[in-house]
Motif scaffolding. Sequence first.
Motif, short mmCIF file in Angstrom:
data_model
loop_
_atom_site.label_atom_id
_atom_site.label_comp_id
_atom_site.label_asym_id
_atom_site.label_seq_id
_atom_site.Cartn_x
_atom_site.Cartn_y
_atom_site.Cartn_z
N ARG A 23 -31.04 22.72 80.65
CA ARG A 23 -29.76 22.00 80.78
C ARG A 23 -29.65 21.32 82.14
N GLU A 24 -30.10 21.98 83.20
CA GLU A 24 -30.07 21.37 84.53
C GLU A 24 -30.99 20.15 84.58
N GLU A 59 -22.86 30.52 87.19
CA GLU A 59 -24.30 30.61 86.94
C GLU A 59 -24.65 31.84 86.13
N ARG A 68 -30.82 27.58 80.99
CA ARG A 68 -30.16 26.96 82.14
C ARG A 68 -31.07 25.91 82.79
N ARG A 105 -29.26 17.29 82.86
CA ARG A 105 -28.21 16.71 83.73
C ARG A 105 -28.82 15.84 84.81
N ASN A 106 -29.91 16.28 85.39
CA ASN A 106 -30.56 15.50 86.44
C ASN A 106 -31.09 14.18 85.92
#
Length: 558
Positions: free
Chosen positions: A294-295, A379, A291, A298-299
């Motif tokens: 991946r976050e 989440e 996670r 994305r950022n």
Amino acid sequence: MAAAAAVPGYSPGFKKPPAMLRLKRKRQRRSEPPAAAAAAAAPPCGAAPRPPPARRNPFSCLDNAPRAAEPRERGRREPRAAGSPPAAPLWQVSASAAGGGPAGRAEAAAAVPDLHLPVLVPDIPSSPRNEFPADWSIKTRLLCMSSQPFTWAEHLKAQEEAQGFAQHCRATETNLPQCVQEPKMSTELRCAFQQSLIYWLHPSLPWLQLFPRIGADRKIVGKASPWSQDEALQQVLMSEWSVSFTSLYNLLKAKLCPYFYVCTYQFTVLFRAAGLAGSDVITAVISPTTRGLREAMRNEGIEFSLPLVEESRIRKQKNSEMNLETEVVHSPEVGKSTEDGEEPAASDDDEESFSWLEEMGVQDKVKKPDAISIKLRKEKNEVQMDHKPESVALVKGTNTFTLLNFLINCKSLVAAAGPQAGLPPTLLSPIAFRGATMQTLKARSINAKARAYLSYEDIFSLEIVGPVMPHSLHSLTMLLKSAQRGAFSAILYTHEPTAVFNIGLDASTALNKEAVCKDLSKCGLHPKTLEQLSQFSTLGKSSIRFLEMKDYAYTWKS
């Protein structure tokens, strides 16, 4: 001895049961008069000789087992009649019956039990094909077996080895005949074998095994790592690694490199050129992901998809649509809350997933979860799929260049502690690039005997160890096809985190095979290998574990 005799049940003359049984069996044989036994067993004149007795079941002499009608001493064998041939072994009975035509083979199969069944023969497709599907996973070991020897792969001469290196560097195309008559004497075959074993690696540290990197702490621990405590040396290593990584991507973009791997201590990335795996753009597959990764992507503005998650979501949505009307009309729980006050299960997406309630006209009767509950559930689902094949991420097009910059600047790409601390990721490529070192897979031939039906036969095997990439697997099978006369089998050991690289991409746009091979003609791969790798992936999240060729046709098991 006095103390031992006082113990109840103690016997100084105790003997183990196997020893007692051996003594008893010897006494029975010694007390038996051979002349009398031979005379009793001799058939009358003119009578047909007695058939050889069947093999006795060793477990039939238990006390509760039924006794035979004919009295016979336990442990004695029926003596052979004078002048009669000895009892033939089972393999001779089977061979003689097999030579007597179909009736003889059927009779032998009914009379002789199959005492040597094959062990765990894998289930392979029943329809052989001329080519096996592309497998994008990395193999750590290949074990090839055949009834023909692998002498052509042993003790390459210095000239043959040098010629193989030259053919690889110059991307020389080698076309062998369908069947090589004398493989050991074929210089062309031996040079092509050396050519197929070459790959390129960065960084190159001979005292460290740089593949695989996931779960390699135990193999690296205790080895010299002067960079682990030297930040200046770590910066130099990462700077050189960034140059090599950028060089590989530029070659990929120019269609001079077909694909390459980035192996970190947590995940592996596969970059593929446009035209491979059924895609008309550059693709990058990352597995496994978390996670946090991946976050962070994305950022950085990297657009990616989770193919297996989307596939599961579409499948669930279709099933729910099929049963939607029945559940709403006939369910007695509509408009009621649970006894414990829990909210109904939220969707994986967001509140827009409940638009179907408005279409059915029951939006006021069902209690919808709030935004916080939806976020917490989402989440939770994301964390549960971390480090699993379902977490594989797919990046396409220009986003792969953004991914390149992200990986170069990502601080978590290199371990901060442990045996791999400060060690840059491993770059694997089928062609040369800046800062790369030429490496070869380790190959050795082994001769052994394997148990076949009621006998033993010679089995010749060829073991290949190292990071076997897709192009090497296909090149080796082409050589085996010609050298082993179209008959061999291979057991493939897969690096499990890379098995999910075989997921299928969007097949909406059909690619022209001839155009793909023409565009990638200078990437250093054989045209047949390039044609195979351009096919749309069909293995899903599995990989080929067993490959077999019979009569120049492939069958496999994944």
